[in-house]
Scaffold this motif. Structure first.
Motif, PDB file in Angstrom:
ATOM      1  N   VAL A  16      -9.222 -17.115 -57.883  1.00 58.99           N
ATOM      2  CA  VAL A  16      -9.934 -15.827 -57.742  1.00 58.99           C
ATOM      3  C   VAL A  16      -9.114 -14.611 -58.327  1.00 58.99           C
ATOM      4  CG1 VAL A  16     -10.727 -14.135 -55.742  1.00 58.99           C
ATOM      5  CG2 VAL A  16     -11.184 -16.471 -55.550  1.00 58.99           C
ATOM      6  N   PHE A  17      -7.795 -14.469 -58.225  1.00 55.58           N
ATOM      7  CA  PHE A  17      -7.053 -13.614 -58.776  1.00 55.58           C
ATOM      8  C   PHE A  17      -7.085 -13.633 -60.236  1.00 55.58           C
ATOM      9  CE2 PHE A  17      -2.378 -12.395 -59.877  1.00 55.58           C
ATOM     10  CZ  PHE A  17      -2.675 -11.255 -59.731  1.00 55.58           C
ATOM     11  N   LYS A  24     -11.300  -7.609 -65.171  1.00 55.11           N
ATOM     12  CA  LYS A  24     -10.592  -6.327 -65.150  1.00 55.11           C
ATOM     13  C   LYS A  24     -10.110  -5.998 -66.692  1.00 55.11           C
ATOM     14  CE  LYS A  24      -6.225  -4.612 -64.260  1.00 55.11           C
ATOM     15  NZ  LYS A  24      -5.139  -4.775 -63.938  1.00 55.11           N
ATOM     16  N   ASP A  25      -9.860  -6.986 -67.258  1.00 58.90           N
ATOM     17  CA  ASP A  25      -9.276  -6.824 -68.597  1.00 58.90           C
ATOM     18  C   ASP A  25     -10.430  -7.144 -69.635  1.00 58.90           C
ATOM     19  OD1 ASP A  25      -6.719  -6.444 -67.449  1.00 58.90           O
ATOM     20  OD2 ASP A  25      -6.347  -8.852 -67.905  1.00 58.90           O
ATOM     21  N   GLU A  40      -9.648  -3.490 -55.582  1.00 55.92           N
ATOM     22  CA  GLU A  40      -8.812  -3.643 -54.347  1.00 55.92           C
ATOM     23  C   GLU A  40      -8.565  -5.045 -54.069  1.00 55.92           C
ATOM     24  OE1 GLU A  40      -8.332  -1.533 -51.948  1.00 55.92           O
ATOM     25  OE2 GLU A  40      -9.010   0.147 -53.255  1.00 55.92           O
ATOM     26  N   THR A  41      -9.408  -6.198 -54.497  1.00 53.45           N
ATOM     27  CA  THR A  41      -9.049  -7.514 -54.255  1.00 53.45           C
ATOM     28  C   THR A  41      -7.561  -7.878 -55.091  1.00 53.45           C
ATOM     29  OG1 THR A  41     -11.553  -7.954 -54.021  1.00 53.45           O
ATOM     30  CG2 THR A  41      -9.824  -9.936 -54.313  1.00 53.45           C
ATOM     31  N   TYR A  44      -4.734  -6.561 -53.405  1.00 54.62           N
ATOM     32  CA  TYR A  44      -4.511  -7.446 -52.177  1.00 54.62           C
ATOM     33  C   TYR A  44      -3.767  -8.814 -52.677  1.00 54.62           C
ATOM     34  CZ  TYR A  44      -4.724 -10.822 -48.509  1.00 54.62           C
ATOM     35  OH  TYR A  44      -4.424 -11.744 -47.378  1.00 54.62           O
ATOM     36  N   LEU A  45      -4.274  -9.343 -53.725  1.00 58.34           N
ATOM     37  CA  LEU A  45      -3.743 -10.582 -54.019  1.00 58.34           C
ATOM     38  C   LEU A  45      -2.532 -10.486 -54.720  1.00 58.34           C
ATOM     39  CD1 LEU A  45      -7.055 -12.395 -55.212  1.00 58.34           C
ATOM     40  CD2 LEU A  45      -5.865 -12.859 -53.274  1.00 58.34           C
ATOM     41  N   GLU A  46      -2.218  -9.463 -55.319  1.00 56.48           N
ATOM     42  CA  GLU A  46      -0.620  -9.282 -55.746  1.00 56.48           C
ATOM     43  C   GLU A  46       0.581  -9.332 -54.861  1.00 56.48           C
ATOM     44  OE1 GLU A  46      -1.730  -6.244 -59.568  1.00 56.48           O
ATOM     45  OE2 GLU A  46      -1.438  -5.216 -57.717  1.00 56.48           O
TER      46      GLU A  46
END
Length: 133
Positions: A16-17, A24-25, A40-41, A44-46
């Motif tokens: 998912v990340f 995003k890129d 936001e996800t 969080y995943l970072e």
């Protein structure tokens, strides 16, 4: 919209990340709710173990866990939130007392440390910070 097969696939946090980072890129800019949810996800995943995982470490860990006859959901939980104690394994593995011996639980913990060593280091750092307060 109708969900035809709700259990057709399960994704790890790492998958998912990476997918959200691609979104995003991408050159195509998203607006509104998709951009907010993506941002936001990712944030969080970072801060979860998946930020330090690699495809190879996940594949090798899954191969190493294969002899323990864990189901897909249990393996996915171990990849998404690598356990560092026997108690965490008991919480992740259904009927773990009957299915796993103490030696097998220790072997699983050793496998997790081998493929995800940063998880143990982060947990130790958090415990040090708590004890200093």
């Amino acid at each position: 919209m109708e969900i035809v097969n709700a259990n057709s696939a399960s994704l790890s946090n790492l998958e998912v990340f990476k997918h959200l980072q691609k979104i995003k890129d991408s050159k195509r800019k998203h607006r509104g709710q998709l951009a907010t949810i993506t941002y936001e996800t990712i944030r969080y995943l970072e801060n979860t173990p998946c930020a330090d995982e690699t495809n190879e470490s996940v594949k090798e860990c899954l191969k190493a866990l294969a002899p323990f006859n864990l189901n897909k959901t249990e393996m996915l939980m171990m990849i998404n939130s690598p356990p560092i104690t026997a108690l965490e394994i008991q919480l992740m593995v259904e009927e773990s007392e009957e299915r796993l011996t103490e030696e097998q639980v220790q072997e699983i913990l050793e496998i997790i440390v081998r493929y995800f060593p940063y998880v143990v280091m982060k947990e130790a750092d958090e415990e040090d910070n708590e004890s200093q307060e």
